[in-house]
Write a protein that holds these residues in place. Sequence first.
Motif, PDB file in Angstrom:
ATOM      1  N   TYR A  37      11.381  65.902  59.635  1.00 50.93           N
ATOM      2  CA  TYR A  37      10.871  65.038  58.582  1.00 50.93           C
ATOM      3  C   TYR A  37      10.295  63.740  59.129  1.00 50.93           C
ATOM      4  N   PHE A  38       9.840  63.760  60.357  1.00 49.78           N
ATOM      5  CA  PHE A  38       9.226  62.570  60.910  1.00 49.78           C
ATOM      6  C   PHE A  38       7.868  62.351  60.265  1.00 49.78           C
ATOM      7  N   LYS A  39       7.438  61.098  60.245  1.00 48.51           N
ATOM      8  CA  LYS A  39       6.169  60.757  59.638  1.00 48.51           C
ATOM      9  C   LYS A  39       5.047  60.859  60.663  1.00 48.51           C
ATOM     10  N   ASN A  40       3.831  60.894  60.177  1.00 43.74           N
ATOM     11  CA  ASN A  40       2.663  60.983  61.038  1.00 43.74           C
ATOM     12  C   ASN A  40       2.544  59.773  61.954  1.00 43.74           C
ATOM     13  N   THR A  41       2.952  58.593  61.484  1.00 40.68           N
ATOM     14  CA  THR A  41       2.861  57.400  62.320  1.00 40.68           C
ATOM     15  C   THR A  41       3.779  57.530  63.530  1.00 40.68           C
ATOM     16  N   LYS A 111      17.005  62.455  61.245  1.00 45.84           N
ATOM     17  CA  LYS A 111      15.596  62.350  60.877  1.00 45.84           C
ATOM     18  C   LYS A 111      15.464  61.360  59.722  1.00 45.84           C
ATOM     19  N   VAL A 112      14.261  60.890  59.525  1.00 47.78           N
ATOM     20  CA  VAL A 112      14.000  59.944  58.440  1.00 47.78           C
ATOM     21  C   VAL A 112      14.377  60.614  57.126  1.00 47.78           C
ATOM     22  N   GLY A 113      15.122  59.881  56.289  1.00 48.58           N
ATOM     23  CA  GLY A 113      15.572  60.404  55.008  1.00 48.58           C
ATOM     24  C   GLY A 113      17.035  60.810  55.010  1.00 48.58           C
ATOM     25  N   ASP A 114      17.628  60.974  56.203  1.00 50.44           N
ATOM     26  CA  ASP A 114      19.049  61.309  56.290  1.00 50.44           C
ATOM     27  C   ASP A 114      19.904  60.127  55.870  1.00 50.44           C
ATOM     28  N   THR A 115      21.042  60.434  55.270  1.00 52.26           N
ATOM     29  CA  THR A 115      22.039  59.409  55.012  1.00 52.26           C
ATOM     30  C   THR A 115      23.028  59.470  56.164  1.00 52.26           C
ATOM     31  N   ILE A 116      23.213  58.333  56.831  1.00 52.10           N
ATOM     32  CA  ILE A 116      24.097  58.307  57.995  1.00 52.10           C
ATOM     33  C   ILE A 116      25.118  57.185  57.846  1.00 52.10           C
ATOM     34  N   ALA A 117      26.229  57.369  58.527  1.00 52.25           N
ATOM     35  CA  ALA A 117      27.256  56.329  58.609  1.00 52.25           C
ATOM     36  C   ALA A 117      27.407  56.002  60.087  1.00 52.25           C
ATOM     37  N   GLY A 127      24.119  54.265  55.080  1.00 49.16           N
ATOM     38  CA  GLY A 127      22.849  54.081  54.401  1.00 49.16           C
ATOM     39  C   GLY A 127      21.863  55.174  54.748  1.00 49.16           C
ATOM     40  N   GLU A 128      20.664  55.043  54.190  1.00 51.21           N
ATOM     41  CA  GLU A 128      19.607  56.026  54.410  1.00 51.21           C
ATOM     42  C   GLU A 128      18.707  55.562  55.558  1.00 51.21           C
ATOM     43  N   LEU A 129      18.467  56.453  56.498  1.00 53.49           N
ATOM     44  CA  LEU A 129      17.564  56.169  57.612  1.00 53.49           C
ATOM     45  C   LEU A 129      16.138  56.181  57.070  1.00 53.49           C
ATOM     46  N   THR A 130      15.478  55.016  57.106  1.00 49.56           N
ATOM     47  CA  THR A 130      14.149  54.915  56.502  1.00 49.56           C
ATOM     48  C   THR A 130      13.017  54.931  57.514  1.00 49.56           C
ATOM     49  N   ASP A 131      13.301  54.547  58.768  1.00 49.03           N
ATOM     50  CA  ASP A 131      12.221  54.524  59.759  1.00 49.03           C
ATOM     51  C   ASP A 131      12.802  54.485  61.162  1.00 49.03           C
ATOM     52  N   ILE A 132      12.068  55.081  62.098  1.00 52.00           N
ATOM     53  CA  ILE A 132      12.401  55.002  63.522  1.00 52.00           C
ATOM     54  C   ILE A 132      11.143  54.501  64.226  1.00 52.00           C
ATOM     55  N   THR A 133      11.250  53.353  64.884  1.00 56.96           N
ATOM     56  CA  THR A 133      10.114  52.800  65.609  1.00 56.96           C
ATOM     57  C   THR A 133      10.424  52.815  67.101  1.00 56.96           C
ATOM     58  N   TYR A 134       9.531  52.234  67.913  1.00 60.82           N
ATOM     59  CA  TYR A 134       9.762  52.185  69.363  1.00 60.82           C
ATOM     60  C   TYR A 134      11.077  51.497  69.702  1.00 60.82           C
ATOM     61  N   PHE A 138      15.702  51.710  61.149  1.00 62.80           N
ATOM     62  CA  PHE A 138      15.917  50.934  59.937  1.00 62.80           C
ATOM     63  C   PHE A 138      16.750  51.767  58.971  1.00 62.80           C
ATOM     64  N   ILE A 139      17.850  51.180  58.503  1.00 67.76           N
ATOM     65  CA  ILE A 139      18.754  51.866  57.600  1.00 67.76           C
ATOM     66  C   ILE A 139      18.876  51.042  56.324  1.00 67.76           C
TER      67      ILE A 139
END
Length: 167
Positions: A37-41, A111-117, A127-134, A138-139
């Motif tokens: 579920y990774f994004k195109n960016t 992956k983006v969209g997962d709820t993690i602790a 919280g929900e993992l909203t983004d992974i950058t370099y 972001f949760i």
Amino acid sequence: MEPYKIQIIESIIAWSIFLISKLTLRYFVKLKILNSYFKNTEKNDILKLLNLLLVVIFVVIIVVIWSVKQENVLVVTSSLLTVFGVALFAEMSILSNITACLILFFQHPIKVGDTIAVTHEGKEIQGELTDITYFFVFIKTLNKGTLTIPNALLLKSSFLVIEKPLK
């Protein structure tokens, strides 16, 4: 022109291998994107990083082919690899976060969209993992705040991927 014939042929072979490697990496990254579920960016960021690595390797090979003294190239290359090796895995360095980004992208089950602790320093944050950058993940926490965690720190911390209930 005759003395440079071998170098030209070797350069063409190196360029061909470079292009094949680039296309192969692009294929595998696109395949990874389709299966997750990774994004195109994120795909574009990973491709830029891998392309940079390929270009550096290609430049070193071309320098070797065109008769720069091999001893000098080997000394410089081994020194750079040593410095990068330490920097890639040193705690909380910029390069360690980029390396962690690659590991999260290719090998980690989140992956983006997962709820993690995430458990860090004895505290659990969910919280929900909203983004992974370099550099950061972001949760979005339960209280609607956004927590940023350096990628290298996330890899060192234990965390739980919380399954969503089936509907």
